[in-house]
Every structure is written in structure tokens, then in C-alpha cells.
Motif scaffolding. Structure first.
Motif: not given
Length: 337
Positions: A290-299, A278-283
Motif C-alpha cells: 500500500n502507498v496512499l496519498e492524502l485526498n481531502g479528509q481521506g486517503w 512531498l511539497g504540499e502532498r502527503l503519502f
């Protein structure tokens, strides 16, 4: 001696049914009473109340629905699942209309093509095509003997299907004809993704990864993710950077086009299935809600309904909202402010 005694006992019981002796009269009467009791009760039984069933059948989304994939074009969003279920809605105003493909194929994947049409993959070995409104579904038999697993629609409206025994199938004429090839590897190819108009990536069982840079005409020699990783879904932001989701909550990350992979941290040990950018975001969506979002090098987990079911796929409705689909009637929106 033993057999004679048993025979006499049987004869005694049998004769008591015709002409009961005192010692057998009560058991027979008890048996007859038990036999007639359900008949007597039937006459007093209240009418069966089907109101709850009728209400459930009237719903466009039912709690027994098993959704597997969602897709959207400019105007229509669509969800597919088992038993030939197809739900459609205007993209800008979610209001579901329920369809059922008559032969009830189990639909496991769906894509929107650049010409706004839809293509859905059925476990019946067919690709089902629909118009831009998600209507008028027509089947195209692929003709393979392998088990089909995933589907993608290319920038030129070609349709690509992956299958067992590292089989790759494609059609460049909307299913009028199909071409099939194999990598000669005993691997189930679980996902296929286009990076650009010429570059495709396919991943599969035992961590197999192959790439094509000429629109699928030729394929690279297989590379492998570490530890026989079993990818359920892949996503590539570009030709170099990509992710693979798998069992036990594992996500692998590559920055060199799949030559090497590193594991990223996640907050779950449940299987993870598919990515959506979603744009620059990744889920990523997975089992146990579980619905997770990329946060740096983790989720990290995001705020979503806490339901103990699998979540299989997602589709952006806007730059702030995801539509998520999964098991047991799970079809809901998530605000990602």
C-alpha cells in the motif's frame, strides 16, 4: 508373559542380523539395499548448479533484503535493513552500491542530519554514524537496557532515540555521550519527529503523545489518542496539524496539536507504517504494497507496483518521484505526477 514374548522377539531379530533365518533374510536384504541406494545414486548425481545463486549474490539489491528505512541528503540516498545492509546511490542517478556492516546489526531507522552526515539506529543498542556519502560507519553504544525503536536528527545535529518504557535518549555530540530520561509510562515510544528547531513530538503505545517546545529539555504531560490507538508512525505539518498511522489501515488526524484526534477514511485494512511529505502532498506506506496519498479528509491508493509485501518508508528523489523501500528486496521508485 507379555514382557517375555517381547524379549524373545527382539532376540530373534537381533540374531537374524548375524545369522539370518529364512523368515528374516528378505527384510534384512531389503534394508541393506535401501541403505546402499543413496551411495550408488551419489556417484551418478549431476554437479550442483549454483549459477542462479551466484547471480543473486552479485546483485546490489537482493530478493532476501528486508529494508526498514531510507534517507537522503543533498547528494546521496541511502537504504538500510536487516543483517547490517546499507545501500547507497547518487541521488540524481539511482545506481546502488551494497555495503555490509561487519557485525550485521539489524538497522531499523536512518536519518540524514543537517550537516549531511547519516545516523542509523541498530537493534544492537547502537547508533551508527556515517559521512555524507554513507560510508565509514562507526558505532556509538547508547548504553540503555531498553529496546530502541526510532530515531530523529535535530536541526542542531543532535540525535534522538525513543525506546521501551517511554524512554527518550539523546546525544548532542555525535554519540560521544548520551543522556537518557523516561516519562515513567509503560509504553513503547514508536516515533519521534521534529516540527521546528525547538518543537518535538513523540508518540507511542496506548496512544500516548508528548511534546517538547524547548528542544527536548522538558516534556508535556502525556495526552492520549482515542481507543488505545497504537501509532506506527506520525507526521506533523506544523505545531497544530498532524497525522498518526496504525494497524488495520487506520489514520488519525489532529488540528489542535494532539489534544483531540479524528479518524480518516482509508481504502485498506492493512497496517500503515510511515508518512512522507512531498511539497504540499502527503503519502503513507503500509503492508500489502500500500502507498496512499492524502485526498481531502481521506486517503486514496496511488499507482505503484502491486506487490504483497510490507512497504516501510519512502524518500523524495524529486518533486515528482518517491523512492519506496520495504520487504523482500522492495526498493523502487514511484512517479507521482
Amino acid at each position: 508373559m507379555t514382557s517375555i514374548i517381547r524379549k524373545k522377539r527382539v532376540e530373534a531379530v537381533d540374531s537374524s542380523v548375524v545369522s539370518p533365518h529364512a523368515s528374516y533374510a528378505k527384510p534384512v536384504k531389503g534394508f541393506l539395499a535401501a541403505a546402499f541406494l543413496p551411495l550408488a545414486l551419489t556417484g551418478c548425481e549431476a554437479p550442483l548448479n549454483l549459477e542462479g545463486v551466484d547471480k543473486e549474490q552479485a546483485k546490489s539489491v537482493r530478493r532476501t533484503d528486508q529494508f526498514q528505512a531510507v534517507a537522503a541528503n543533498d547528494s546521496t540516498v541511502l537504504a538500510v535493513g536487516s543483517d547490517g545492509i546499507v545501500l547507497t546511490s547518487p541521488r540524481n542517478n539511482i545506481s546502488w552500491t551494497r555495503q555490509l556492516i561487519e557485525s550485521q546489526p539489524s538497522l531499523v531507522d536512518v536519518e540524514s542530519c543537517p550537516d549531511q552526515s547519516f545516523a542509523a539506529l541498530g537493534m544492537d543498542g547502537q547508533v551508527w554514524f556515517a559521512d555524507a556519502k554513507g560510508e565509514n560507519w562507526t558505532p556509538s553504544p547508547i548504553g540503555t537496557q531498553e529496546n530502541v525503536l526510532s530515531l530523529a536528527c535535530g536541526p542542531d545535529n543532535s540525535v534522538w532515540v525513543t525506546a521501551s518504557f517511554s524512554t527518550i535518549i539523546n546525544s548532542k555530540d555525535k554519540g560521544a555521550s548520551w543522556s537518557e530520561t523516561t516519562l515513567e509510562e509503560d509504553s513503547q515510544l514508536t516515533d519521534v519527529k521534529f516540527i521546528d528547531e525547538n518543537t518535538l513530538v513523540i508518540a507511542g503505545e496506548f496512544g500516548l503523545v508528548v511534546k517538547s517546545t524547548d528542544g527536548g529539555d522538558t516534556w508535556s504531560a502525556p495526552e492520549y489518542m482515542p481507543n488505545d490507538f497504537y501509532p506506527q508512525g506520525i507526521h506533523f505539518a506544523n505545531a497544530n496539524e498532524g497525522w498518526a498511522a496504525g494497524l488495520s489501515g487506520q489514520i488519525l488526524h489532529t488540528t489542535d496539536g494532539g489534544m483531540s484526534w479524528q479518524q480518516q477514511t482509508t481504502p485498506t485494512e492493512s497496517p500503515l507504517y510511515s508518512f512522507h511529505a512531498l511539497g504540499e502532498r502527503l503519502f503513507v506506506m503500509g503492508d500489502h504494497g500500500n502507498v496512499l496519498e492524502l485526498n481531502g479528509q481521506g486517503w486514496k491508493r496511488i499507482d505503484a507496483p502491486k506487490i504483497p509485501v510490507y512497504l516501510r518508508d519512502a524518500q523524495a528523489l524529486s518533486d515528482k518521484q518517491l523512492l519506496v523501500a520495504g520487504g523482500w528486496g522492495s526498493l523502487f521508485t514511484v512517479d507521482v505526477q
